[in-house]
Design an enzyme around this catalytic site. Sequence first.
Site, PDB file in Angstrom:
ATOM      1  N   GLY A  65       0.843  -1.192   0.000  1.00  0.00           N
ATOM      2  CA  GLY A  65       0.000   0.000   0.000  1.00  0.00           C
ATOM      3  C   GLY A  65       0.877   1.240   0.000  1.00  0.00           C
ATOM      4  O   GLY A  65       2.085   1.172   0.280  1.00  0.00           O
ATOM      5  N   GLN A  90       2.803   9.952   1.839  1.00  0.00           N
ATOM      6  CA  GLN A  90       4.129   9.330   1.887  1.00  0.00           C
ATOM      7  C   GLN A  90       5.030   9.773   0.732  1.00  0.00           C
ATOM      8  O   GLN A  90       6.240   9.585   0.796  1.00  0.00           O
ATOM      9  CB  GLN A  90       4.002   7.804   1.889  1.00  0.00           C
ATOM     10  CG  GLN A  90       3.350   7.269   3.166  1.00  0.00           C
ATOM     11  CD  GLN A  90       3.167   5.773   3.134  1.00  0.00           C
ATOM     12  OE1 GLN A  90       2.217   5.282   2.530  1.00  0.00           O
ATOM     13  NE2 GLN A  90       4.071   5.044   3.755  1.00  0.00           N
ATOM     14  N   CYS A  94       5.693  -0.181   7.717  1.00  0.00           N
ATOM     15  CA  CYS A  94       5.351   1.077   7.047  1.00  0.00           C
ATOM     16  C   CYS A  94       6.565   1.509   6.231  1.00  0.00           C
ATOM     17  O   CYS A  94       7.685   1.533   6.752  1.00  0.00           O
ATOM     18  CB  CYS A  94       5.002   2.144   8.083  1.00  0.00           C
ATOM     19  SG  CYS A  94       4.543   3.729   7.333  1.00  0.00           S
ATOM     20  N   LEU A  95       6.320   1.842   4.974  1.00  0.00           N
ATOM     21  CA  LEU A  95       7.436   2.239   4.102  1.00  0.00           C
ATOM     22  C   LEU A  95       8.063   3.553   4.586  1.00  0.00           C
ATOM     23  O   LEU A  95       9.203   3.846   4.235  1.00  0.00           O
ATOM     24  CB  LEU A  95       6.953   2.371   2.655  1.00  0.00           C
ATOM     25  CG  LEU A  95       6.399   1.066   2.055  1.00  0.00           C
ATOM     26  CD1 LEU A  95       5.839   1.319   0.661  1.00  0.00           C
ATOM     27  CD2 LEU A  95       7.461  -0.030   2.023  1.00  0.00           C
ATOM     28  N   HIS A 135      -4.675   1.139   7.492  1.00  0.00           N
ATOM     29  CA  HIS A 135      -3.344   1.750   7.626  1.00  0.00           C
ATOM     30  C   HIS A 135      -3.198   2.923   6.650  1.00  0.00           C
ATOM     31  O   HIS A 135      -2.709   3.997   7.014  1.00  0.00           O
ATOM     32  CB  HIS A 135      -2.300   0.654   7.356  1.00  0.00           C
ATOM     33  CG  HIS A 135      -0.877   1.074   7.395  1.00  0.00           C
ATOM     34  ND1 HIS A 135       0.031   0.572   8.307  1.00  0.00           N
ATOM     35  CD2 HIS A 135      -0.164   1.927   6.612  1.00  0.00           C
ATOM     36  CE1 HIS A 135       1.225   1.097   8.090  1.00  0.00           C
ATOM     37  NE2 HIS A 135       1.133   1.929   7.057  1.00  0.00           N
ATOM     38  N   GLU A 136      -3.643   2.718   5.394  1.00  0.00           N
ATOM     39  CA  GLU A 136      -3.472   3.770   4.376  1.00  0.00           C
ATOM     40  C   GLU A 136      -4.407   4.954   4.646  1.00  0.00           C
ATOM     41  O   GLU A 136      -4.015   6.113   4.472  1.00  0.00           O
ATOM     42  CB  GLU A 136      -3.708   3.214   2.966  1.00  0.00           C
ATOM     43  CG  GLU A 136      -2.806   2.054   2.558  1.00  0.00           C
ATOM     44  CD  GLU A 136      -1.341   2.304   2.797  1.00  0.00           C
ATOM     45  OE1 GLU A 136      -0.900   3.466   2.736  1.00  0.00           O
ATOM     46  OE2 GLU A 136      -0.612   1.330   3.080  1.00  0.00           O
ATOM     47  N   HIS A 178      -2.974   7.107   7.187  1.00  0.00           N
ATOM     48  CA  HIS A 178      -1.954   8.027   6.657  1.00  0.00           C
ATOM     49  C   HIS A 178      -2.599   9.327   6.192  1.00  0.00           C
ATOM     50  O   HIS A 178      -2.058  10.416   6.411  1.00  0.00           O
ATOM     51  CB  HIS A 178      -1.225   7.393   5.468  1.00  0.00           C
ATOM     52  CG  HIS A 178      -0.014   6.581   5.817  1.00  0.00           C
ATOM     53  ND1 HIS A 178       1.056   7.094   6.517  1.00  0.00           N
ATOM     54  CD2 HIS A 178       0.315   5.292   5.535  1.00  0.00           C
ATOM     55  CE1 HIS A 178       1.988   6.153   6.657  1.00  0.00           C
ATOM     56  NE2 HIS A 178       1.554   5.044   6.075  1.00  0.00           N
TER      57      HIS A 178
HETATM   58  O1  K1U Z   1       1.648   2.402   3.921  1.00  0.00           O
HETATM   59  C1  K1U Z   1       2.711   1.797   3.932  1.00  0.00           C
HETATM   60  O2  K1U Z   1       3.660   2.247   4.538  1.00  0.00           O
HETATM   61  C2  K1U Z   1       2.820   0.477   3.215  1.00  0.00           C
HETATM   62  C3  K1U Z   1       2.800  -0.713   4.171  1.00  0.00           C
HETATM   63  C4  K1U Z   1       1.352  -1.184   4.287  1.00  0.00           C
HETATM   64  C5  K1U Z   1       0.982  -2.198   5.313  1.00  0.00           C
HETATM   65  C6  K1U Z   1       1.766  -3.279   5.631  1.00  0.00           C
HETATM   66  C7  K1U Z   1       1.347  -4.213   6.559  1.00  0.00           C
HETATM   67  C8  K1U Z   1       0.118  -4.089   7.169  1.00  0.00           C
HETATM   68  C9  K1U Z   1      -0.661  -3.008   6.887  1.00  0.00           C
HETATM   69  C10 K1U Z   1      -0.242  -2.065   5.942  1.00  0.00           C
HETATM   70  C11 K1U Z   1       3.703  -1.782   3.585  1.00  0.00           C
HETATM   71  O3  K1U Z   1       3.504  -2.230   2.505  1.00  0.00           O
HETATM   72  S1  K1U Z   1       5.052  -2.285   4.550  1.00  0.00           S
HETATM   73  C12 K1U Z   1       5.816  -3.578   3.541  1.00  0.00           C
HETATM   74  C13 K1U Z   1       5.045  -4.852   3.548  1.00  0.00           C
HETATM   75  O4  K1U Z   1       4.187  -5.045   4.381  1.00  0.00           O
HETATM   76  C14 K1U Z   1       5.308  -5.893   2.542  1.00  0.00           C
HETATM   77  C15 K1U Z   1       6.345  -5.796   1.649  1.00  0.00           C
HETATM   78  C16 K1U Z   1       6.563  -6.805   0.713  1.00  0.00           C
HETATM   79  C17 K1U Z   1       5.750  -7.889   0.665  1.00  0.00           C
HETATM   80  C18 K1U Z   1       4.712  -8.021   1.557  1.00  0.00           C
HETATM   81  C19 K1U Z   1       4.488  -7.011   2.500  1.00  0.00           C
HETATM   82 ZN    ZN Z   2       2.556   3.264   6.244  1.00  0.00          ZN
END
Ligand code: K1U
Ligand code: ZN
Length: 176
Positions: free
Chosen positions: A54, A59, A101-102, A143-144, A147
């Site tokens: 997401g 972001q 979270c990225l 989560h998004e 944000h």
């Molecule tokens: O919003 C963001 O920072 C993105 C975040 C979203 C998220 C992750 C986990 C639970 C709820 C919301 C991410 O994508 S973090 C990276 C991640 O979870 C992932 C990366 C590669 C493969 C699978 C998952």
């Molecule tokens: Zn995030």
Amino acid sequence: MSVSETSAPLLPILIYPESVLRKVARPITPADADEVRRLVPSMFATMYNAPGIGLAANQIGSLLRMIVVDVAPKEKPEPMALINPEIIAKSDETATQEEGCLSIPDQYAEVTRPARVKVRYQDPEGMKKEIEAEGLLSACLQHEIDHLNGVLFVDYLSALKRNMLLRKLAKAQKGR
Ligand code: K1U
Ligand code: ZN
């Protein structure tokens, strides 16, 4: 070319404690159509490249109310761009999911949220839509949308856990 293989320009992902991550994004109007058309492919490219499931406009430094998500396996992408998303119903039942979270790289914690949500939004063409979600998609949508309201997953943790995680992040960022 599919959206998961797009060559749209990648956008830098802002890292905590960047102030735009704490701002409330504003609703998108028809006057924003060109900017939305420009940003959607780049937000998908940036999310897939990270990689993540997401990404919210805050972001990448934009304060438009838009998010992209794709929780499907890489081999079978299911990209969704949601304009002006709002949670219109949530379950009393909760679920706990490990979140990352990225904008808070390499830090993970368990977060408890409503297990199911119904989200109303517009697609990039302006069509009104609703989606009911559970599991990882439900956590990701919440989560998004958080944000877009300046809320981060660390806000759900105890002060002790949050401070430990943010100290680890600060240390890791110093070493970069
Ligand atoms: O919003 C963001 O920072 C993105 C975040 C979203 C998220 C992750 C986990 C639970 C709820 C919301 C991410 O994508 S973090 C990276 C991640 O979870 C992932 C990366 C590669 C493969 C699978 C998952
Ligand atoms: Zn995030």
